[in-house]
Motif scaffolding. Structure first.
Motif, mmCIF file in Angstrom:
data_model
loop_
_atom_site.group_PDB
_atom_site.id
_atom_site.type_symbol
_atom_site.label_atom_id
_atom_site.label_comp_id
_atom_site.label_asym_id
_atom_site.label_seq_id
_atom_site.Cartn_x
_atom_site.Cartn_y
_atom_site.Cartn_z
ATOM 1 N N GLU A 215 17.175 -19.410 -75.663
ATOM 2 C CA GLU A 215 16.481 -20.688 -75.464
ATOM 3 C C GLU A 215 14.970 -20.508 -75.565
ATOM 4 O O GLU A 215 14.203 -21.429 -75.280
ATOM 5 N N LEU B 12 19.107 -17.121 -71.766
ATOM 6 C CA LEU B 12 17.742 -17.628 -71.624
ATOM 7 C C LEU B 12 16.881 -17.205 -72.808
ATOM 8 O O LEU B 12 16.044 -17.983 -73.289
ATOM 9 N N GLU C 116 23.432 -19.390 -63.343
ATOM 10 C CA GLU C 116 22.208 -19.751 -62.625
ATOM 11 C C GLU C 116 22.515 -20.103 -61.176
ATOM 12 O O GLU C 116 21.750 -19.752 -60.262
ATOM 13 N N PRO D 90 11.383 -28.402 -79.438
ATOM 14 C CA PRO D 90 11.477 -27.524 -78.255
ATOM 15 C C PRO D 90 12.868 -26.896 -78.155
ATOM 16 O O PRO D 90 13.876 -27.569 -78.329
ATOM 17 N N LEU D 91 12.881 -25.610 -77.870
ATOM 18 C CA LEU D 91 14.171 -24.921 -77.792
ATOM 19 C C LEU D 91 15.041 -25.472 -76.671
ATOM 20 O O LEU D 91 16.272 -25.412 -76.747
ATOM 21 N N SER D 92 14.419 -26.027 -75.656
ATOM 22 C CA SER D 92 15.178 -26.593 -74.549
ATOM 23 C C SER D 92 15.996 -27.810 -74.962
ATOM 24 O O SER D 92 16.955 -28.190 -74.303
ATOM 25 N N SER D 93 15.602 -28.425 -76.099
ATOM 26 C CA SER D 93 16.314 -29.614 -76.560
ATOM 27 C C SER D 93 17.494 -29.272 -77.467
ATOM 28 O O SER D 93 18.243 -30.171 -77.875
ATOM 29 N N LYS E 273 25.678 -20.737 -68.568
ATOM 30 C CA LYS E 273 24.345 -20.796 -67.963
ATOM 31 C C LYS E 273 24.383 -21.520 -66.627
ATOM 32 O O LYS E 273 23.799 -21.054 -65.633
ATOM 33 N N LYS F 227 13.211 -18.569 -73.703
ATOM 34 C CA LYS F 227 12.635 -18.315 -72.377
ATOM 35 C C LYS F 227 12.608 -16.811 -72.148
ATOM 36 O O LYS F 227 13.628 -16.203 -71.841
ATOM 37 N N LYS G 289 26.454 -23.017 -72.600
ATOM 38 C CA LYS G 289 25.925 -24.036 -71.679
ATOM 39 C C LYS G 289 26.647 -23.957 -70.344
ATOM 40 O O LYS G 289 26.009 -23.945 -69.268
#
Length: 422
Positions: free
Chosen positions: A283, A280, A255, A417-420, A251, A285, A248
Motif C-alpha cells: 500500500e 502495508l 491490525e 493514492p495507494l490507499s484508494s 489486514k 506504507k 484486505k
C-alpha cells in the motif's frame, strides 16, 4: 443380606487398605473430587497441569512414601476421577523420567477420561479442558521426537489433534441454554489450540474448514470473549486470509491482533508483523524505522526491501528479491512481497514522469530510457506489459495507445493514492 453385608465390609476395608497403602495419592484423588464438587475450574486446571507445583509435591511425597513411583502403575481406579488422577500422576512421573512415549499414553488416557464427563459439565470446567489440551499436545510432540530419534514413526501429535478436536466440538456445539453456563465460552480458545496444531501439520485446509464452522456456529458475539482469545483467533484468520491472497481481510484481522496484543508479547507481535508488513508495503506504507529497531527479525526480512521500494530503486529491489527468495518462501510471504514490485515500478515511473515535465502523453521509448538510466534493462514490449498491469490494478490512471507507442496518462491524479487502490 448377610452375604451382601460381608461384601460391603470387604470393600470398605479394601478402601481403608488402599488409603494406608498410598495416602498421598488418595488425598490427591479426594482433592480433585472436592474441586469438581465446588465447580472450581481454575484451581482444578492448575492441579491437573503436568508441570504444576502441586503435581511436583504429590510426586515427591509418593516417592518418599514408597521409594519410587512404581506404585502408581498398580493402582486401580474406582471411578472416573480416580482414573483421571492416576493417569495424570502416571503421565507426570513418566515425563519426569523423560519417558515421553509412556507420558503421552497416560496423558491421552487422562484426557479421554475427562471427555466422558466434560459433555455433562458447564462453563466452569473449560479451564480444565484448556490445560489438558495444552499438555496433551506438548507431550505428543515430545513423544514423536523420542520415537523419531529411535528410528520409529511418530504420529502421536496427529492422534492428539483428533482427540483435542473432540473437546473443541463439545464446546462449540453445547446446547446449554443459559449463557453464563454454556461451554461455548471455550470455543475460540480451543479453536486456537487446533489452529496451532493444524499449522504445524501444514493442514491449512482444516484451518479453513474450522473458520467456516465457527462462522456458521451459534456463538456469543466475539467481542464478549477474552481479548487473548480474540487476538489469537484474528491472527490465525488473518494469516489464512493472507495465504489465500485476501489481503484486505488479512489486514483487518492482523491490525486488530497487533493493536490488542499484550504490549510485552514480543514473539507474538513479531509473528503478526511477518504477515502484516508486506501488506502495508504493497500500500506504499513504509514501516517506520523504530518498528525495525524494535523487531530485528522483521528488519532482517523486510528492511532493505522497504528502503528500495520507498526510493523506487527497482534494480535493488529485484536483486534483493532474488537474494531473499528462500527466506521469504520459508516465511510464506514471497508472493505478497512480489506485489510490492508494482509499488516500486510505479514510484520509478512517477520519477520519470516528473523529469519529463509531467506530460500526459509519454512514449514507451522514453520510459524505457528512464528505466535504463535507473539500471533496469526493459524493452518496449515489456514496458507496455508493465503499464497495462499497473493500469488494470489501479496503480496508474490512463490508457495505452499501442499503435502510437504512447502511454496516455490522466491529467488529474495519474498516480492515485495507494490507499484508494483495492
Amino acid at each position: 443380606m448377610e452375604c451382601g453385608a460381608k461384601s460391603h465390609f470387604l470393600l470398605f476395608y479394601l478402601r481403608i487398605y488402599e488409603m494406608a497403602d498410598c495416602q498421598r495419592l488418595f488425598k490427591a484423588q479426594h482433592k480433585l473430587k472436592a474441586l469438581n464438587s465446588a465447580n472450581n475450574g481454575a484451581e482444578l486446571a492448575q492441579v491437573l497441569q503436568l508441570h504444576s507445583m502441586y503435581t511436583d509435591r504429590v510426586l515427591q511425597d509418593i516417592r518418599k512414601e514408597h521409594g519410587s513411583w512404581e506404585i502408581l502403575e498398580s493402582r486401580q481406579a474406582r471411578g472416573v476421577w480416580d482414573e483421571i488422577a492416576i493417569m495424570h500422576f502416571r503421565a507426570a512421573a513418566a515425563d519426569r523420567t523423560r519417558d515421553f512415549i509412556e507420558a503421552y499414553k497416560c496423558q491421552l488416557a487422562c484426557y479421554n477420561a475427562f471427555l466422558r464427563i466434560f459433555r455433562n459439565m458447564t462453563q466452569w470446567s473449560v479451564p480444565v479442558i484448556y490445560t489438558l489440551s495444552h499438555d496433551l499436545s506438548d507431550v505428543a510432540q515430545r513423544a514423536d521426537r523420542q520415537l523419531g530419534s529411535g528410528g520409529s514413526q511418530g504420529g502421536k501429535l496427529e492422534e492428539a489433534t483428533r482427540i483435542i478436536n473432540q473437546g473443541f466440538s463439545m464446546c462449540m456445539t453445547d446446547r446449554e441454554p443459559l449463557l453464563d453456563k454454556t461451554r461455548k465460552w471455550g470455543t475460540f480458545h480451543m479453536a486456537n489450540i487446533l489452529f496451532s496444531l493444524y499449522v504445524r501439520h501444514k493442514a491449512y485446509n482444516l484451518c479453513d474448514s474450522m473458520v467456516r464452522a465457527l462462522k456458521a456456529a451459534e456463538l456469543p458475539p466475539m467481542s464478549q470473549f477474552p481479548m487473548s482469545d480474540q487476538v489469537a483467533f484474528k491472527y490465525y484468520r488473518g494469516m489464512l486470509a493472507f495465504r489465500n491472497e485476501k489481503y484486505k481481510s488479512a489486514k483487518d484481522d492482523l491490525e486488530f491482533a497487533l493493536e490488542h496484543c499484550h504490549r510485552d508479547s514480543y514473539n507474538n507481535k513479531t509473528r503478526i508483523l511477518v504477515y502484516l508488513t508486506p501488506i502495508l508495503m504493497a500500500e506504499g506504507k513504509s514501516p517506520q524505522s523504530r518498528l525495525f529497531r524494535r523487531y530485528p527479525p522483521i528488519k532482517a526480512l523486510y528492511g532493505e526491501l522497504a528502503k528500495a521500494a520507498r526510493a523506487g530503486n527497482l534494480r535493488l529491489f529485484d536483486s534483493l528479491m532474488q537474494d531473499k527468495e528462500q527466506q521469504l518462501a520459508n516465511a510464506g510471504t514471497y508472493i505478497a512481497v512480489e506485489r510490492v514490485r508494482r509499488v516500486v515500478v510505479r514510484q520509478l515511473l512517477r520519477k520519470i514522469h516528473g523529469f519529463s515535465g509531467q506530460q500526459s502523453r509519454v512514449s514507451f521509448k522514453l520510459l524505457c530510457d528512464g528505466f535504463m538510466a535507473a539500471g533496469v534493462d526493459v524493452d518496449v514490449s515489456e514496458m507496455e506489459s508493465m503499464l497495462a498491469d499497473l493500469i488494470f490494478a489501479g496503480y496508474l490512471k490512463g490508457y495505452l495507445a499501442h499503435d502510437h507507442g504512447l502511454a496516455v496518462l490522466s491529467k488529474q491524479q495519474p498516480f492515485p493514492p495507494l490507499s484508494s487502490i483495492a
